[in-house]
Design a protein around this motif. Sequence first.
Motif, PDB file in Angstrom:
ATOM      1  N   ARG A 258       0.834  -1.215   0.000  1.00  0.00           N
ATOM      2  CA  ARG A 258       0.000   0.000   0.000  1.00  0.00           C
ATOM      3  C   ARG A 258       0.865   1.259   0.000  1.00  0.00           C
ATOM      4  O   ARG A 258       0.569   2.229  -0.701  1.00  0.00           O
ATOM      5  CB  ARG A 258      -0.922   0.010   1.210  1.00  0.00           C
ATOM      6  N   PHE A 259       1.941   1.255   0.773  1.00  0.00           N
ATOM      7  CA  PHE A 259       2.836   2.411   0.786  1.00  0.00           C
ATOM      8  C   PHE A 259       3.511   2.611  -0.569  1.00  0.00           C
ATOM      9  O   PHE A 259       3.773   3.745  -0.989  1.00  0.00           O
ATOM     10  CB  PHE A 259       3.914   2.246   1.860  1.00  0.00           C
TER      11      PHE A 259
ATOM     12  N   THR B 125       2.294   1.500  -3.694  1.00  0.00           N
ATOM     13  CA  THR B 125       1.356   1.783  -4.783  1.00  0.00           C
ATOM     14  C   THR B 125       0.345   2.876  -4.457  1.00  0.00           C
ATOM     15  O   THR B 125      -0.330   3.369  -5.358  1.00  0.00           O
ATOM     16  CB  THR B 125       0.577   0.510  -5.147  1.00  0.00           C
ATOM     17  N   ASN B 126       0.226   3.208  -3.168  1.00  0.00           N
ATOM     18  CA  ASN B 126      -0.756   4.195  -2.705  1.00  0.00           C
ATOM     19  C   ASN B 126      -2.190   3.758  -3.043  1.00  0.00           C
ATOM     20  O   ASN B 126      -3.068   4.576  -3.291  1.00  0.00           O
ATOM     21  CB  ASN B 126      -0.481   5.580  -3.302  1.00  0.00           C
ATOM     22  N   GLU B 127      -2.433   2.436  -3.035  1.00  0.00           N
ATOM     23  CA  GLU B 127      -3.759   1.881  -3.281  1.00  0.00           C
ATOM     24  C   GLU B 127      -4.195   1.105  -2.036  1.00  0.00           C
ATOM     25  O   GLU B 127      -3.520   0.166  -1.626  1.00  0.00           O
ATOM     26  CB  GLU B 127      -3.746   0.950  -4.498  1.00  0.00           C
ATOM     27  N   SER B 128      -5.304   1.508  -1.473  1.00  0.00           N
ATOM     28  CA  SER B 128      -5.758   0.866  -0.233  1.00  0.00           C
ATOM     29  C   SER B 128      -6.850  -0.162  -0.474  1.00  0.00           C
ATOM     30  O   SER B 128      -6.774  -1.290   0.022  1.00  0.00           O
ATOM     31  CB  SER B 128      -6.266   1.930   0.755  1.00  0.00           C
TER      32      SER B 128
END
Length: 251
Positions: A175-176, A178-181
């Motif tokens: 997540r850190f 790709t910045n996709e949660s």
Amino acid sequence: MTWGLWESYMLPGIWITIQVTVYSAALAAAVSFVVGILRSSPLWIVRFLSGAYFEIFRGASALVFMFWLFFALPIAFGWQLVPMWAGVLALGLTYGAYGSEVVRGALAAVSPAQREAGIALSFTRMQRLRRIELPQAWPEMVPPFNNLAIELLKGTALVSVISVADMTFAANLIRFTTNESAPIYTLLLVMYFVLAFLITRVMRLVERRAKAGIGQAPPPGGGLLGGLRRRTKTADPVTGTAAAGTPGGNQ
């Protein structure tokens, strides 16, 4: 999420989660039987000490105990546990306390006449446990042990806070990156569900064999696949027409 991230982080994380679950479950099972049997001892001091263990670990937070093992233990005694084993020890001792109540309750549910029969046969306490009480109590332990195993699986996510690279730790790293949660944590939920479902199917098989071992009818299939099996249609042997399978019947 790219295949590179999946291969580098998530696959090793799944393997770490499985290892932590297996090791913690093995420790919890050993603690469950030892403490559960001791809590059924005729000696009050043994019941008191085992009961004190049960109350302490049932009332303590597994996460805080994990922190204590990893951060406070080196200060108090001067030696450091490997993060993974600190997590395994905390989870195994905590869930072992819960499991000891399952063992104690199942042993208490065995008919007193069975114990009296063992005494009449001059069996020792250990012989009565091994030959009479545990074989009859074991089938009743399996369903609650199944629930505890699933709770333990979900509890393994706690080890990520002490830098063990399990599935949750790997998901946070991805997540850190790709910045996709939403997609990452949705996939994480699915993976925990799949592992829990596999545990359930294995424990169902263990329960069926345990009941068959003492001459009891196997339990009806439960869960998703069990429900599908019960709703399948079978041909009536007399009329040849299709009839819905009855719950609990042999399929």
